[in-house]
Design a protein around this motif. Structure first.
Motif, short mmCIF file in Angstrom:
data_model
loop_
_atom_site.label_atom_id
_atom_site.label_comp_id
_atom_site.label_asym_id
_atom_site.label_seq_id
_atom_site.Cartn_x
_atom_site.Cartn_y
_atom_site.Cartn_z
N ARG A 147 85.84 16.54 40.44
CA ARG A 147 84.43 16.20 40.49
C ARG A 147 83.66 17.49 40.21
NH1 ARG A 147 82.09 11.83 42.27
NH2 ARG A 147 83.87 11.27 43.57
N LEU A 148 82.80 17.45 39.21
CA LEU A 148 82.06 18.62 38.76
C LEU A 148 80.76 18.78 39.56
CD1 LEU A 148 82.05 20.83 36.48
CD2 LEU A 148 80.63 19.24 35.17
N GLN A 149 80.58 19.95 40.15
CA GLN A 149 79.35 20.27 40.90
C GLN A 149 78.82 21.61 40.42
OE1 GLN A 149 78.03 18.04 42.59
NE2 GLN A 149 79.55 16.80 43.63
N ARG A 150 77.53 21.84 40.65
CA ARG A 150 76.95 23.14 40.29
C ARG A 150 77.55 24.23 41.16
NH1 ARG A 150 72.69 19.71 40.07
NH2 ARG A 150 71.69 19.52 38.05
N GLY A 151 77.75 25.41 40.58
CA GLY A 151 78.23 26.56 41.32
C GLY A 151 77.07 27.35 41.89
N SER A 152 77.34 28.55 42.35
CA SER A 152 76.31 29.38 42.99
C SER A 152 75.34 30.00 41.99
CB SER A 152 76.96 30.49 43.83
OG SER A 152 77.67 31.38 43.00
N ARG A 153 75.71 30.02 40.70
CA ARG A 153 74.80 30.53 39.67
C ARG A 153 75.13 29.89 38.32
NH1 ARG A 153 78.30 35.12 40.55
NH2 ARG A 153 79.22 35.75 38.58
N ASP A 154 74.24 30.09 37.35
CA ASP A 154 74.43 29.51 36.02
C ASP A 154 75.78 29.90 35.44
OD1 ASP A 154 72.01 28.25 36.09
OD2 ASP A 154 70.96 29.73 34.84
N GLY A 155 76.41 28.95 34.78
CA GLY A 155 77.69 29.21 34.14
C GLY A 155 78.89 29.05 35.05
N LEU A 156 78.67 28.83 36.33
CA LEU A 156 79.76 28.63 37.28
C LEU A 156 79.66 27.23 37.87
CD1 LEU A 156 79.75 32.03 39.19
CD2 LEU A 156 81.19 31.35 37.26
N PHE A 157 80.82 26.66 38.17
CA PHE A 157 80.86 25.31 38.69
C PHE A 157 81.82 25.23 39.87
CE2 PHE A 157 79.65 25.07 34.30
CZ PHE A 157 78.61 24.16 34.31
N ASP A 158 81.53 24.33 40.77
CA ASP A 158 82.46 23.99 41.83
C ASP A 158 83.23 22.76 41.37
OD1 ASP A 158 81.41 26.04 43.32
OD2 ASP A 158 80.29 24.73 44.70
N LEU A 159 84.52 22.77 41.60
CA LEU A 159 85.38 21.66 41.22
C LEU A 159 85.97 21.07 42.50
CD1 LEU A 159 87.22 23.29 38.19
CD2 LEU A 159 85.19 21.83 38.15
N GLU A 160 85.52 19.87 42.81
CA GLU A 160 85.98 19.22 44.04
C GLU A 160 87.22 18.38 43.76
OE1 GLU A 160 82.69 16.92 45.47
OE2 GLU A 160 81.61 18.70 46.18
N SER A 161 88.21 18.56 44.62
CA SER A 161 89.45 17.79 44.53
C SER A 161 89.28 16.46 45.23
CB SER A 161 90.60 18.56 45.17
OG SER A 161 90.86 19.74 44.46
N VAL A 170 83.84 28.40 39.49
CA VAL A 170 84.84 28.45 38.42
C VAL A 170 84.13 28.41 37.08
CG1 VAL A 170 86.80 27.21 37.42
CG2 VAL A 170 86.50 27.27 39.89
N ARG A 171 84.62 29.22 36.14
CA ARG A 171 84.15 29.11 34.75
C ARG A 171 85.03 28.08 34.05
NH1 ARG A 171 84.67 33.04 31.20
NH2 ARG A 171 86.41 33.99 32.26
N ILE A 172 84.40 27.19 33.29
CA ILE A 172 85.19 26.21 32.56
C ILE A 172 84.84 26.27 31.09
CG2 ILE A 172 85.56 24.68 34.52
CD1 ILE A 172 83.36 22.91 33.55
#
Length: 196
Positions: A147-161, A170-172
């Motif tokens: 599940r794709l979520q926004r990370g703490s800053r632009d260009g980074l994402f949280d990936l929920e299992s 995470v950079r994707i």
């Protein structure tokens, strides 16, 4: 045309679009050309009923989120093209139980292989992602379904299992929407194993 007993002028007019033809005529043409009548009549769906798409590898992680398989396949394994798929559609096999209840071990997950960055409408959705592990995109083979979520800053994402801790900031490389998930039992019937 003579071989099928068709009037040459009628067929040519049907083929170039000058004379519309009925669905019944599309069925006749489809049998001769070994294509689907629905595709011939309205360009809907795949051209052939047995259109196959490649399985590009396996995807999965253990419950702690560590990747246990990556993209890439030695064999030319294929599966039938699902409804709504395009020429860019591919599939991956699920390996492991990190997505139990969503995509179980042995399931097939279909998506469009377009290698485009995530879009705003993907936030909050379960998608297929390629994790950026280095500067060279060819080094990246870690494919996950998260599940794709926004990370703490632009260009980074949280990936929920589904069944494990999230991966933070995470950079994707790319993200793709899931077209279809086929459960393991049906997947086993559909997969055509190629030669290694």
């Amino acid at each position: 045309m003579r071989r099928f007993g068709w009037n040459a002028n009628t067929y040519k007019s049907n083929e170039n679009g000058n004379a519309p033809f009925s669905f019944d005529q599309a069925v006749i043409y489809s049998k001769a050309f070994k294509v689907r009548a629905e595709w011939l009549y309205s360009a809907h769906g795949s051209m052939r009923a047995d259109s196959q798409i490649p399985i590009i590898g396996r995807v999965g992680a253990d419950p702690n989120g560590r990747i246990i398989r990556t993209a890439g396949q030695a064999a030319n394994d294929t599966v039938p093209q699902p409804v709504g798929a395009t020429s860019d559609s591919v599939a991956v096999e699920v390996d492991g139980h990190s997505m139990r209840g969503f995509a179980d071990d042995g399931a097939l997950v279909y998506f469009e292989d377009q290698s485009t960055p995530p879009t705003e409408d993907m936030i909050g959705e379960i998608v297929v992602v390629q994790v950026a592990t280095g500067e060279d995109p060819s080094d990246d083979e870690d494919i996950l379904i998260k599940r794709l979520q926004r990370g703490s800053r632009d260009g980074l994402f949280d990936l929920e299992s589904i069944n494990g801790p999230p991966m933070r900031d995470v950079r994707i490389r790319w993200a793709a929407e899931i077209i279809q998930i086929t459960p393991p039992r049906q997947a086993r019937r559909l997969i055509r194993r190629g030669l290694a």
